[in-house]
Write a protein that holds these residues in place. Structure first.
Motif, PDB file in Angstrom:
ATOM      1  N   ALA A   1       0.844  -1.207   0.000  1.00 58.39           N
ATOM      2  CA  ALA A   1       0.000   0.000   0.000  1.00 58.39           C
ATOM      3  C   ALA A   1       0.874   1.250   0.000  1.00 58.39           C
ATOM      4  CB  ALA A   1      -0.920  -0.012   1.218  1.00 58.39           C
ATOM      5  N   ILE A   2       1.961   1.221   0.774  1.00 62.88           N
ATOM      6  CA  ILE A   2       2.887   2.371   0.805  1.00 62.88           C
ATOM      7  C   ILE A   2       3.544   2.546  -0.564  1.00 62.88           C
ATOM      8  CG2 ILE A   2       5.037   3.227   1.811  1.00 62.88           C
ATOM      9  CD1 ILE A   2       4.197   1.826   4.430  1.00 62.88           C
ATOM     10  N   LYS A   3       3.866   1.437  -1.212  1.00 66.17           N
ATOM     11  CA  LYS A   3       4.512   1.511  -2.520  1.00 66.17           C
ATOM     12  C   LYS A   3       3.628   2.184  -3.565  1.00 66.17           C
ATOM     13  CE  LYS A   3       7.763  -2.344  -2.380  1.00 66.17           C
ATOM     14  NZ  LYS A   3       8.810  -1.709  -3.205  1.00 66.17           N
ATOM     15  N   LEU A   4       2.323   2.194  -3.349  1.00 61.55           N
ATOM     16  CA  LEU A   4       1.433   2.828  -4.310  1.00 61.55           C
ATOM     17  C   LEU A   4       1.439   4.350  -4.206  1.00 61.55           C
ATOM     18  CD1 LEU A   4      -1.572   0.331  -4.326  1.00 61.55           C
ATOM     19  CD2 LEU A   4      -0.092   0.921  -6.249  1.00 61.55           C
ATOM     20  N   VAL A   5       2.019   4.866  -3.141  1.00 64.92           N
ATOM     21  CA  VAL A   5       2.186   6.323  -3.061  1.00 64.92           C
ATOM     22  C   VAL A   5       3.664   6.714  -3.046  1.00 64.92           C
ATOM     23  CG1 VAL A   5      -0.029   6.815  -1.983  1.00 64.92           C
ATOM     24  CG2 VAL A   5       1.927   6.197  -0.552  1.00 64.92           C
TER      25      VAL A   5
ATOM     26  N   ILE B   1      -6.533  10.418  -7.077  1.00 60.65           N
ATOM     27  CA  ILE B   1      -6.987   9.530  -5.988  1.00 60.65           C
ATOM     28  C   ILE B   1      -5.879   9.187  -4.984  1.00 60.65           C
ATOM     29  CG2 ILE B   1      -8.813   8.522  -7.401  1.00 60.65           C
ATOM     30  CD1 ILE B   1      -7.058   6.096  -7.865  1.00 60.65           C
ATOM     31  N   LEU B   2      -4.710   9.797  -5.138  1.00 61.26           N
ATOM     32  CA  LEU B   2      -3.614   9.476  -4.212  1.00 61.26           C
ATOM     33  C   LEU B   2      -3.954   9.769  -2.744  1.00 61.26           C
ATOM     34  CD1 LEU B   2      -0.355  10.425  -6.150  1.00 61.26           C
ATOM     35  CD2 LEU B   2      -1.408   8.185  -5.821  1.00 61.26           C
TER      36      LEU B   2
ATOM     37  N   ILE C   1     -13.679   2.606   2.771  1.00 58.43           N
ATOM     38  CA  ILE C   1     -14.459   3.763   2.304  1.00 58.43           C
ATOM     39  C   ILE C   1     -13.648   4.638   1.342  1.00 58.43           C
ATOM     40  CG2 ILE C   1     -15.592   5.903   3.052  1.00 58.43           C
ATOM     41  CD1 ILE C   1     -16.581   4.373   5.509  1.00 58.43           C
ATOM     42  N   PRO C   2     -12.385   4.986   1.665  1.00 61.92           N
ATOM     43  CA  PRO C   2     -11.616   5.785   0.688  1.00 61.92           C
ATOM     44  C   PRO C   2     -11.463   5.081  -0.659  1.00 61.92           C
ATOM     45  CG  PRO C   2     -10.526   5.790   2.821  1.00 61.92           C
ATOM     46  CD  PRO C   2     -11.624   4.781   2.914  1.00 61.92           C
ATOM     47  N   LEU C   3     -11.331   3.757  -0.626  1.00 61.83           N
ATOM     48  CA  LEU C   3     -11.148   3.061  -1.902  1.00 61.83           C
ATOM     49  C   LEU C   3     -12.449   2.984  -2.699  1.00 61.83           C
ATOM     50  CD1 LEU C   3      -8.593   0.190  -1.300  1.00 61.83           C
ATOM     51  CD2 LEU C   3      -8.247   2.535  -2.057  1.00 61.83           C
TER      52      LEU C   3
ATOM     53  N   LEU D   1      -5.126   7.363   2.926  1.00 62.38           N
ATOM     54  CA  LEU D   1      -6.102   6.947   3.943  1.00 62.38           C
ATOM     55  C   LEU D   1      -6.131   5.425   4.068  1.00 62.38           C
ATOM     56  CD1 LEU D   1      -9.031   9.424   3.187  1.00 62.38           C
ATOM     57  CD2 LEU D   1      -7.537   9.390   5.195  1.00 62.38           C
ATOM     58  N   ARG D   2      -5.953   4.737   2.938  1.00 61.91           N
ATOM     59  CA  ARG D   2      -5.899   3.272   2.995  1.00 61.91           C
ATOM     60  C   ARG D   2      -4.732   2.811   3.873  1.00 61.91           C
ATOM     61  NH1 ARG D   2      -5.345  -0.491  -2.239  1.00 61.91           N
ATOM     62  NH2 ARG D   2      -3.825   1.074  -2.863  1.00 61.91           N
ATOM     63  N   ILE D   3      -3.599   3.481   3.734  1.00 61.12           N
ATOM     64  CA  ILE D   3      -2.452   3.118   4.580  1.00 61.12           C
ATOM     65  C   ILE D   3      -2.813   3.269   6.055  1.00 61.12           C
ATOM     66  CG2 ILE D   3      -0.116   3.818   5.233  1.00 61.12           C
ATOM     67  CD1 ILE D   3       0.277   4.626   2.267  1.00 61.12           C
TER      68      ILE D   3
END
Length: 736
Positions: free
Chosen positions: A53-57, A447-448, A413-415, A453-455
């Motif tokens: 999940a961190i790698k996606l940002v 959507i970043l 919810i954020p996703l 928030l997902r993290i």
């Protein structure tokens, strides 16, 4: 001693001879071992999920080694959560409840031990192979063929042990939880064997027996039903056992249990094609998948209602008992996901949700809420009992409950918002009729904040799991473990005569017939959908210009698979205006006839690549894969610097040609001897084009092969018949 849950029907036959009582012992040691494995692998799976999940940002986070790249860690995360965390949790529930429901120790302690250690070795094998890019690429079935065989053998051991226990039971009627356990064993065996049919190239490399459309259909028949029969039916069995035990109430409705079980296992198996709506799959198969998916609401909610209404008269205890709290949040999450699933199978809804983060949110409500909720409820119930003590801290368990609940909400919810936002941006046109967001990257950057928030949600969930482990450890430390729990029960009484309309009660006393009927119920749907797709040629019309990949492109395709590129990029352009405007002509079934395996993907973190061939010069790909921000400012794609220094391993190219020919790809006999020469010639051409653009690289580097593959994608359908050979110039085509 733990008494067996009595359904109304079972209770009517408690007329056995009270004088003939046998003494035996439940095997708690195997339950404890699976508990330890559940929590250890669970934390590892959650932690790897947090890293990806961190790698996606922050795409370069831990990207200093190829083994830590996003594309390789993502399948490790999914496998760890599904098969290591949830899988071991299933075995905790089965081994604990089955013994008590059958009033018998497990059939064979040696089989129990082989099952435990075999399953853990499979998980270790996955942890050692997936980060090294050893993968078949098929989602939730990425492990290569030797591990697939090991899974089959260990699963058979589990099944023998379970069936042996059922056959030596002292309780005549099989309780509803046992039905779900039996269906799990039978169906997962069927799914795994059929989906894993592959032809080996080497010890750790194989190609799927199926190609293109057929491969996609089989994969999602497996993928959807892995969710159904690995993450749903065994947990329903756990629900049917532990909710009545924890609430000290009988199951709400025995008849509803019967309808729930048979309707669920019969309908579920048909629903796989809803993962392939708007794709090159034949329309009739898509429609069947949609119809049966929508019908799933009834049995799914029947089960949810049966679970929640079992708590009637005991809701006051839910406020105080953490076991019941986790059960309620788990069953509620089950109800939500089983409502969402059918809704997402509707084409108009699917057009918005598919390929977006909405699917990721949907999956995690199920995994974290349903599977996580029931697992932790079960652990809080079992650990104090097998250690003969009380839960160390109700307060810590309540804290965990709120962290789990908030973690699921902050994750999902954020996703949901991100998914809908991105889908709508993909589809938005200006008044002039052009895409408002023609650059795919614009929809990613927007959507970043949701990814951040997902993290946060994942961190909260992980923190709760750590608190649970501490609480369970302290609980165990405060008690004394009882490896063999003494129990007594009368021997199995003979089958009673058929009792009028109580046909199902009679069936519950016949495990063989029950298992055969279950097998037939799950077999029908899969056969009806797959057989016509495989046998009727009109379902996959061929395209004359579509030709096999060249040897260099085969190697490039395998590198694409190794790096997990399909986790972010689809290769399926749907017949929608927004997609054809953005990517080009929509994908046809005949374009994938030589694709072993198919690579359509299931999520678009980046744009679709099916028509990327020829869209950019080689030099663009060269720069993009080394430093994605150099060509696409703001990109969240990681770099692949090792592909510029690592030499292409072409030692298996002959074997790959031979294997693909055996699978039906029309390479001429003996072409494997020419393959290496052709590969070097094409690599030299790519390297020379790069040199012309000012980028020097040896022709034998991995990046050269990957560029060759990307430049081939989607080009065959653009070429007129007769011009194909001149365009690709593989020497073997001239040999025909």
């Amino acid at each position: 001693m733990h008494d067996v849950i009595q359904s109304p029907a079972i209770g009517r036959h408690a007329d056995r001879d009270a004088g003939a009582v046998e003494t035996f012992a439940y095997d708690n040691a195997i339950v404890r071992n699976f508990i330890v494995a559940t929590v250890v692998w669970g934390v590892i799976g959650f932690l790897v999920g947090l890293i990806v999940a961190i790698k996606l940002v922050r795409p370069e986070f831990l990207n200093f080694l190829p083994q830590f790249s996003y594309g390789r860690l993502r399948p490790l995360h999914t496998n760890a959560v599904i098969f290591a965390f949830a899988g071991n949790a299933i075995f905790v529930g089965v081994y604990y409840s089955l013994q008590r429901l059958c009033k018998a120790r497990m059939f064979n302690d040696a089989l129990s031990a082989i099952h435990f250690w075999g399953w853990q070795l499979i998980i270790v094998s996955a942890a050692l192979t997936l980060p090294f890019g050893i993968t078949s690429s098929k989602e939730y079935a990425e492990l290569e063929w030797p591990i697939d065989i090991a899974i089959t053998l260990v699963w058979v051991v589990f099944g023998l042990n379970m069936l042996g226990t059922v056959y030596k039971r002292r309780e005549r009627h099989m309780y509803v939880a046992v039905w779900f356990y039996l269906s799990t064993f039978i169906t997962v065996a069927l799914l795994h064997v059929v989906n894993s049919l592959e032809l080996p190239v080497s010890f750790l490399k194989s190609y799927s027996m199926y190609a293109g459309v057929q491969d996609a259909l089989v994969q999602w028949w497996y993928g959807h039903n892995a969710v159904a029969f690995f993450l749903t039916t065994p947990f329903l069995g756990i629900m049917y056992y532990f909710i009545p035990k924890a609430a000290n109430r009988p199951v709400f409705s025995y008849r509803l249990s019967i309808v729930h079980f048979w309707a669920l296992i019969f309908i579920y198996i048909w629903a796989g094609p809803h993962h392939l709506l708007y794709t090159a799959l034949p329309d009739w198969a898509q429609t069947l998948g949609t119809v049966f998916s929508f019908m799933l609401i009834a049995p799914s909610w029947g089960g949810m209602v049966n679970g929640l209404l079992t708590l009637r008269g005991a809701w006051d205890r839910v406020r105080e008992d953490p076991v019941l709290k986790f059960m309620v949040v788990g069953v509620t999450a089950y109800g939500m996901t089983t409502f969402e699933g059918p809704m997402m199978s509707l084409k108009n809804v699917n057009a918005i949700t598919h390929y977006t983060d909405y699917v990721i949110a949907h999956v995690h409500v199920g995994a974290l809420g349903w599977n996580g909720g029931l697992t932790f409820a079960m652990l809080y119930y079992i650990v104090p009992r097998i250690y003969g003590t009380k839960l160390y801290s109700i307060r810590l368990a309540n804290t965990h409950f709120w962290l789990l609940t908030l973690g699921v909400l902050f994750y999902s919810i954020p996703l949901y918002i991100a998914g809908i936002t991105q889908a709508l941006m993909w589809k938005e046109f200006t008044a002039d009729g052009v895409l408002r967001y023609g650059n795919f990257l614009e929809t990613v950057v927007r959507i970043l904040p949701m990814y951040w928030l997902r993290i946060g949600g994942g961190t909260i969930f992980l923190l709760g799991a750590l608190i649970a482990i501490y609480n369970l450890y302290k609980t165990a430390a405060s008690g004394v473990f009882e490896p063999g729990e003494a129990a007594q029960a009368p021997p199995l009484r003979p089958l009673p005569p058929r009792e009028g309309s109580a046909w199902h009660r009679a069936l519950e006393g016949r495990p063989t017939q029950f298992a055969v009927l279950t097998f037939l119920a799950v077999l029908i749907g899969g056969a009806v959908e797959y057989v016509p797709t495989a046998l009727i040629r009109a379902n996959v019309p061929t395209i004359a210009t579509v030709q096999p990949y060249t040897p260099l492109e085969i190697e490039g395709r395998d590198l694409y698979i190794r790096e997990g590129c399909l986790g972010c990029h689809s290769q399926m352009i749907r017949p929608m205006r927004a997609e054809t405007e953005r990517y080009g002509d929509y994908s046809k079934p005949g374009e994938f006839v030589y694709d072993h395996p198919f690579l359509w993907g299931s999520k678009r973190t980046g744009p679709d690549l099916h028509r990327v061939g020829g869209k950019y010069p080689d030099s663009w790909h060269f720069l993009h894969m080394k430093d994605p921000r150099a060509t696409s400012p703001g990109s969240i794609m990681p770099g692949y610097p090792w592909m510029y220094t690592d030499k292409l391993d072409d030692t298996h190219i002959e074997g790959k040609i031979i294997t693909l020919r055996r699978l039906g790809v029309p390479y001429p006999a003996g072409y494997e001897h020419q393959a290496r020469t052709d590969m070097q010639a094409q690599a030299t051409q790519v390297a020379e084009r790069l040199k012309t653009a000012g980028m020097n690289t040896p022709a034998d580097r991995e990046v050269v092969a990957l560029i060759a593959y990307l430049q081939r994608l989607g080009t065959d359908a653009k070429v007129k018949p007769g011009a194909m050979q001149a365009a690709l110039q593989p020497a073997h085509q001239g040999d025909r």
